[in-house]
Motif scaffolding. Structure first.
Motif, PDB file in Angstrom:
ATOM      1  N   VAL A  37      91.860  51.346  50.677  1.00  0.00           N
ATOM      2  CA  VAL A  37      92.597  50.085  50.540  1.00  0.00           C
ATOM      3  C   VAL A  37      91.901  48.962  51.295  1.00  0.00           C
ATOM      4  N   GLU A  38      91.381  49.240  52.486  1.00  0.00           N
ATOM      5  CA  GLU A  38      90.621  48.220  53.224  1.00  0.00           C
ATOM      6  C   GLU A  38      89.447  47.733  52.382  1.00  0.00           C
ATOM      7  N   TYR A  39      88.728  48.665  51.764  1.00  0.00           N
ATOM      8  CA  TYR A  39      87.578  48.298  50.928  1.00  0.00           C
ATOM      9  C   TYR A  39      88.025  47.480  49.721  1.00  0.00           C
ATOM     10  N   LEU A  40      89.089  47.911  49.045  1.00  0.00           N
ATOM     11  CA  LEU A  40      89.565  47.188  47.860  1.00  0.00           C
ATOM     12  C   LEU A  40      90.003  45.768  48.210  1.00  0.00           C
ATOM     13  N   LYS A  41      90.594  45.591  49.382  1.00  0.00           N
ATOM     14  CA  LYS A  41      90.970  44.246  49.815  1.00  0.00           C
ATOM     15  C   LYS A  41      89.725  43.393  50.093  1.00  0.00           C
ATOM     16  N   LYS A  42      88.724  44.005  50.704  1.00  0.00           N
ATOM     17  CA  LYS A  42      87.504  43.258  51.032  1.00  0.00           C
ATOM     18  C   LYS A  42      86.777  42.785  49.779  1.00  0.00           C
ATOM     19  N   ILE A  43      86.827  43.584  48.715  1.00  0.00           N
ATOM     20  CA  ILE A  43      86.145  43.176  47.483  1.00  0.00           C
ATOM     21  C   ILE A  43      87.067  42.364  46.575  1.00  0.00           C
ATOM     22  N   ASP A  44      88.252  42.032  47.093  1.00  0.00           N
ATOM     23  CA  ASP A  44      89.190  41.134  46.430  1.00  0.00           C
ATOM     24  C   ASP A  44      89.699  41.667  45.091  1.00  0.00           C
ATOM     25  N   ILE A  45      90.034  42.956  45.069  1.00  0.00           N
ATOM     26  CA  ILE A  45      90.616  43.533  43.863  1.00  0.00           C
ATOM     27  C   ILE A  45      92.055  43.032  43.734  1.00  0.00           C
ATOM     28  N   ASN A  46      92.525  42.905  42.516  1.00  0.00           N
ATOM     29  CA  ASN A  46      93.890  42.463  42.272  1.00  0.00           C
ATOM     30  C   ASN A  46      94.860  43.580  42.644  1.00  0.00           C
ATOM     31  N   PHE A  47      95.848  43.262  43.446  1.00  0.00           N
ATOM     32  CA  PHE A  47      96.855  44.220  43.906  1.00  0.00           C
ATOM     33  C   PHE A  47      97.511  44.963  42.731  1.00  0.00           C
ATOM     34  N   GLU A  48      97.726  44.293  41.631  1.00  0.00           N
ATOM     35  CA  GLU A  48      98.385  44.886  40.458  1.00  0.00           C
ATOM     36  C   GLU A  48      97.601  46.075  39.898  1.00  0.00           C
ATOM     37  N   GLU A  49      96.316  46.107  40.096  1.00  0.00           N
ATOM     38  CA  GLU A  49      95.495  47.191  39.560  1.00  0.00           C
ATOM     39  C   GLU A  49      95.788  48.536  40.226  1.00  0.00           C
ATOM     40  N   TYR A  56      97.437  59.577  39.011  1.00  0.00           N
ATOM     41  CA  TYR A  56      98.536  60.176  39.763  1.00  0.00           C
ATOM     42  C   TYR A  56      99.440  59.092  40.343  1.00  0.00           C
ATOM     43  N   LYS A  57     100.651  59.013  39.831  1.00  0.00           N
ATOM     44  CA  LYS A  57     101.589  57.979  40.254  1.00  0.00           C
ATOM     45  C   LYS A  57     101.863  58.024  41.758  1.00  0.00           C
ATOM     46  N   LYS A  58     101.970  59.219  42.315  1.00  0.00           N
ATOM     47  CA  LYS A  58     102.261  59.367  43.743  1.00  0.00           C
ATOM     48  C   LYS A  58     101.143  58.755  44.603  1.00  0.00           C
ATOM     49  N   ILE A  59      99.910  58.970  44.208  1.00  0.00           N
ATOM     50  CA  ILE A  59      98.775  58.394  44.944  1.00  0.00           C
ATOM     51  C   ILE A  59      98.772  56.881  44.798  1.00  0.00           C
ATOM     52  N   ASN A  60      99.028  56.392  43.593  1.00  0.00           N
ATOM     53  CA  ASN A  60      99.067  54.947  43.378  1.00  0.00           C
ATOM     54  C   ASN A  60     100.138  54.297  44.245  1.00  0.00           C
ATOM     55  N   LEU A  61     101.314  54.932  44.345  1.00  0.00           N
ATOM     56  CA  LEU A  61     102.384  54.398  45.188  1.00  0.00           C
ATOM     57  C   LEU A  61     101.987  54.406  46.669  1.00  0.00           C
ATOM     58  N   LEU A  62     101.289  55.455  47.092  1.00  0.00           N
ATOM     59  CA  LEU A  62     100.796  55.509  48.470  1.00  0.00           C
ATOM     60  C   LEU A  62      99.845  54.343  48.742  1.00  0.00           C
ATOM     61  N   LEU A  63      98.925  54.095  47.830  1.00  0.00           N
ATOM     62  CA  LEU A  63      97.971  52.993  47.996  1.00  0.00           C
ATOM     63  C   LEU A  63      98.683  51.645  48.050  1.00  0.00           C
ATOM     64  N   ILE A  64      99.711  51.489  47.226  1.00  0.00           N
ATOM     65  CA  ILE A  64     100.485  50.236  47.224  1.00  0.00           C
ATOM     66  C   ILE A  64     101.196  50.059  48.562  1.00  0.00           C
ATOM     67  N   CYS A  65     101.782  51.132  49.096  1.00  0.00           N
ATOM     68  CA  CYS A  65     102.449  51.058  50.400  1.00  0.00           C
ATOM     69  C   CYS A  65     101.462  50.689  51.493  1.00  0.00           C
ATOM     70  N   ILE A  66     100.303  51.302  51.458  1.00  0.00           N
ATOM     71  CA  ILE A  66      99.269  51.023  52.462  1.00  0.00           C
ATOM     72  C   ILE A  66      98.804  49.573  52.350  1.00  0.00           C
ATOM     73  N   TRP A  67      98.686  49.068  51.138  1.00  0.00           N
ATOM     74  CA  TRP A  67      98.230  47.688  50.907  1.00  0.00           C
ATOM     75  C   TRP A  67      99.075  46.702  51.720  1.00  0.00           C
ATOM     76  N   GLY A  68     100.381  46.938  51.753  1.00  0.00           N
ATOM     77  CA  GLY A  68     101.265  46.038  52.481  1.00  0.00           C
ATOM     78  C   GLY A  68     101.167  46.161  53.988  1.00  0.00           C
ATOM     79  N   LYS A  69     100.574  47.238  54.484  1.00  0.00           N
ATOM     80  CA  LYS A  69     100.469  47.469  55.931  1.00  0.00           C
ATOM     81  C   LYS A  69      99.179  46.947  56.537  1.00  0.00           C
ATOM     82  N   ILE A  70      98.166  46.730  55.725  1.00  0.00           N
ATOM     83  CA  ILE A  70      96.849  46.366  56.249  1.00  0.00           C
ATOM     84  C   ILE A  70      96.673  44.837  56.218  1.00  0.00           C
TER      85      ILE A  70
END
Length: 72
Positions: A37-49, A56-70
């Protein structure tokens, strides 16, 4: 989550992982997820992606949760 990554391979990618102090050293899944998630934010990926980032929906939800914490 199955800890199938060898110590040698883990050492190779350790420099690309997150160094957030709240993560326990044994929790490699969380360490990798935060680092991704840190890397995806640095390369300016769209959060919606993250909704369809993996098949795997569970992994995607984990990444979304982490996105809001970093904060970068």
């Amino acid at each position: 989550s199955k800890d199938k990554l060898s110590n040698r391979d883990w050492d190779r990618i350790l420099g690309f992982t997150s160094d957030i102090f709240q993560i326990e050293k044994w929790d490699k899944c969380k360490i990798l997820s935060f680092g991704l998630v840190e890397y995806l934010k640095k390369i300016d990926i769209n959060f919606e992606e993250l909704n369809n980032f993996t098949p795997y929906k569970k992994i995607n939800l984990l990444l979304i949760c982490i996105w809001g914490k970093i904060k970068l």
